[in-house]
Write a protein that holds these residues in place. Structure first.
Motif, PDB file in Angstrom:
ATOM      1  N   MET A  85      -1.401   1.743  -7.584  1.00 12.98           N
ATOM      2  CA  MET A  85      -2.195   0.734  -6.904  1.00 12.98           C
ATOM      3  C   MET A  85      -1.565  -0.627  -7.333  1.00 12.98           C
ATOM      4  O   MET A  85      -2.063  -1.829  -6.835  1.00 12.98           O
ATOM      5  CB  MET A  85      -3.478   0.640  -7.669  1.00 12.98           C
ATOM      6  N   PRO A  95      -8.020   4.124 -10.834  1.00 11.52           N
ATOM      7  CA  PRO A  95      -7.033   5.191 -10.724  1.00 11.52           C
ATOM      8  C   PRO A  95      -7.895   6.743 -10.986  1.00 11.52           C
ATOM      9  O   PRO A  95      -7.513   7.716 -10.275  1.00 11.52           O
ATOM     10  CB  PRO A  95      -6.427   5.146 -12.081  1.00 11.52           C
ATOM     11  N   LYS A 118      -5.638   2.715   3.606  1.00 10.98           N
ATOM     12  CA  LYS A 118      -6.183   2.110   2.488  1.00 10.98           C
ATOM     13  C   LYS A 118      -6.521   0.615   2.763  1.00 10.98           C
ATOM     14  O   LYS A 118      -7.580  -0.023   2.294  1.00 10.98           O
ATOM     15  CB  LYS A 118      -4.964   1.971   1.510  1.00 10.98           C
ATOM     16  N   ALA A 124       2.208   3.546  -3.270  1.00  9.27           N
ATOM     17  CA  ALA A 124       1.469   4.739  -3.690  1.00  9.27           C
ATOM     18  C   ALA A 124       2.196   6.189  -3.648  1.00  9.27           C
ATOM     19  O   ALA A 124       2.029   7.180  -4.367  1.00  9.27           O
ATOM     20  CB  ALA A 124      -0.077   4.863  -3.359  1.00  9.27           C
ATOM     21  N   GLU A 159     -10.199  -0.765   1.543  1.00 13.93           N
ATOM     22  CA  GLU A 159     -10.456  -1.915   0.630  1.00 13.93           C
ATOM     23  C   GLU A 159     -11.652  -2.895   1.132  1.00 13.93           C
ATOM     24  O   GLU A 159     -12.484  -3.320   0.358  1.00 13.93           O
ATOM     25  CB  GLU A 159      -9.136  -2.719   0.632  1.00 13.93           C
ATOM     26  N   SER A 205     -11.688  -4.131  -5.362  1.00 12.87           N
ATOM     27  CA  SER A 205     -12.544  -4.066  -6.481  1.00 12.87           C
ATOM     28  C   SER A 205     -13.725  -4.624  -6.743  1.00 12.87           C
ATOM     29  O   SER A 205     -14.698  -4.512  -7.379  1.00 12.87           O
ATOM     30  CB  SER A 205     -11.506  -3.968  -7.692  1.00 12.87           C
ATOM     31  N   ARG A 262      -1.274  -3.089  -4.459  1.00 12.85           N
ATOM     32  CA  ARG A 262      -2.554  -3.830  -3.902  1.00 12.85           C
ATOM     33  C   ARG A 262      -3.378  -4.212  -5.125  1.00 12.85           C
ATOM     34  O   ARG A 262      -4.559  -4.016  -5.066  1.00 12.85           O
ATOM     35  CB  ARG A 262      -3.153  -2.837  -2.951  1.00 12.85           C
ATOM     36  N   GLU A 299     -12.262   1.482  -4.874  1.00 16.60           N
ATOM     37  CA  GLU A 299     -10.883   1.634  -4.329  1.00 16.60           C
ATOM     38  C   GLU A 299      -9.958   1.305  -5.463  1.00 16.60           C
ATOM     39  O   GLU A 299      -8.931   2.161  -5.682  1.00 16.60           O
ATOM     40  CB  GLU A 299     -10.577   0.684  -3.142  1.00 16.60           C
ATOM     41  N   SER A 300     -10.000   0.379  -6.258  1.00 16.40           N
ATOM     42  CA  SER A 300      -8.932   0.203  -7.283  1.00 16.40           C
ATOM     43  C   SER A 300      -9.105   0.904  -8.656  1.00 16.40           C
ATOM     44  O   SER A 300      -8.729   0.416  -9.509  1.00 16.40           O
ATOM     45  CB  SER A 300      -8.783  -1.423  -7.247  1.00 16.40           C
ATOM     46  N   ARG A 323      -9.254   7.169  -7.355  1.00 16.13           N
ATOM     47  CA  ARG A 323      -8.153   7.824  -6.786  1.00 16.13           C
ATOM     48  C   ARG A 323      -7.793   9.298  -6.721  1.00 16.13           C
ATOM     49  O   ARG A 323      -7.670   9.872  -5.860  1.00 16.13           O
ATOM     50  CB  ARG A 323      -6.941   6.967  -6.981  1.00 16.13           C
ATOM     51  N   ALA A 334       0.783  -1.130  -0.008  1.00 23.63           N
ATOM     52  CA  ALA A 334      -0.086   0.099  -0.135  1.00 23.63           C
ATOM     53  C   ALA A 334       0.694   1.251   0.038  1.00 23.63           C
ATOM     54  O   ALA A 334       0.245   2.167  -0.447  1.00 23.63           O
ATOM     55  CB  ALA A 334      -0.813   0.025   1.168  1.00 23.63           C
TER      56      ALA A 334
END
Length: 340
Positions: A242, A152, A274, A91, A278, A250, A245, A149-150, A155, A88
């Motif tokens: 990412m 981009p 994070k 990032a 998740e 996702s 992780r 979460e997953s 994010r 994690a």
């Protein structure tokens, strides 16, 4: 005695839309209240509970047997979570710390003798590290964001809300999630993420760069941080962030949807936070995220509330549980809400 450092910001470029997913059925979402008061909600019925003839009001939520919140361990990593935290943490170099500092972040060193007692600050030798920021107008109600979460693009939006120090009510939309993905199609006409709703203005929109531009214009100083202003490069580095992780946060896992959203004190740049995000996304659990990146005045609020500042910090209005420690929070959430 004091020294100071200020971090600049800059303008925005547009990027790309994100993915689509198949439609499914939905009941209704939770509702939000003012960011300054505990969140309340209406009863929500999940697709799984409909199939079982249950509703949220008929499901009892209690902590796991013999549950006891752990004592917070400053800067400690549980040995079995070392690789998760390292993954994690990747990032941070890819995004150059975006989402770690609040807008207008400034730091100064103040002698311990001159620093007010009862005020949150880091210790450094014989000094206290005083952190401040420059915030824009505060929304009366939390911004609502549908995302996962997953992604981009998602994010990027999570980073700007950390920079702007906004409280956000997240409705997780993992792949194959039966509750909130279809809701996005109903509200906006397509299944694309992130999707933002601002209950303070009635504005709703897709497109990560448009959302960023709207938020900095409405709740910031109008300028976009450098690492969020680079167009395709911003999206690529958000994706690279990412890698450690990959795939986490996702895909949907069956859960019991509680009547009230969970409340989590956290911020995007923290690898510990994070891991908790998740599992919240995978279980499709709505949650109010109280952003408290470096320089946030909410750090003092949590310090006064819990007698200690450390994130993530979970408050569960459905069970009354309040707790620190990311690994134990993840275990608690799974034990309480995951369908076995």
């Amino acid at each position: 005695m004091a020294t100071a450092l200020n971090l600049p910001q800059s303008p925005l470029l547009r990027t790309l839309p994100f993915l689509r997913a198949p439609k499914s059925t939905v009941s209704i979402r939770a509702t939000s209240s003012s960011s300054e008061t505990p969140l309340t909600s209406t009863s929500v019925t999940t697709e799984q509970e409909q199939k079982q003839g249950l509703s949220s009001s008929s499901v009892t939520f209690v902590p796991p047997p013999d549950f006891k919140p752990p004592e917070p361990k400053r800067f400690g990593v549980r040995p079995d979570k070392t690789w998760d935290i390292l993954g994690a943490s990747l990032a941070l170099p890819f995004r150059l710390g975006t989402g770690v500092f609040v807008s207008g972040y400034s730091v100064s060193l103040v002698s311990k003798n001159e620093f007010p007692s009862g005020q949150y600050a880091l210790d450094f030798a014989d000094f206290k590290v005083k952190e401040t920021s420059k915030l824009g107008p505060r929304p009366e109600k939390p911004i609502e964001i549908y995302e996962f979460e997953s992604c981009p693009f998602c994010r990027k939006v999570r980073e700007i809300i950390a920079v702007l120090d906004l409280d956000v009510l997240f409705y997780p939309c993992p792949k194959n999630g039966p509750n909130f993905r279809p809701k996005v199609s109903q509200m906006g006409g397509k299944q694309q993420f992130p999707y933002m709703v601002d209950p303070n203005t009635g504005v709703a929109m897709y497109e990560s760069d448009d959302i960023i531009k709207y938020l900095v214009g409405k709740y910031g100083d109008g300028s976009v941080p450098f690492m969020l202003s680079l167009g395709l490069l911003t999206t690529l580095t958000a994706g690279f962030a990412m890698i450690g992780r990959m795939g986490k946060g996702s895909s949907h896992a069956p859960s019991k949807l509680p009547p009230k959203p969970l409340e989590i004190w956290a911020y995007e740049g923290s690898p510990f936070c994070k891991l908790v995000r998740e599992v919240l996304v995978e279980l499709e659990l709505p949650h109010l995220l109280r952003n408290c990146a470096r320089g946030s005045p909410k750090r003092q609020m949590l310090y006064e509330k819990a007698g200690h500042f450390q994130v993530p910090y979970l408050e569960d209005p459905n069970t009354g549980v309040q707790m620190f420690e990311s690994a134990e929070i993840v275990e608690y959430i799974r034990a309480t809400y995951a369908l076995q």
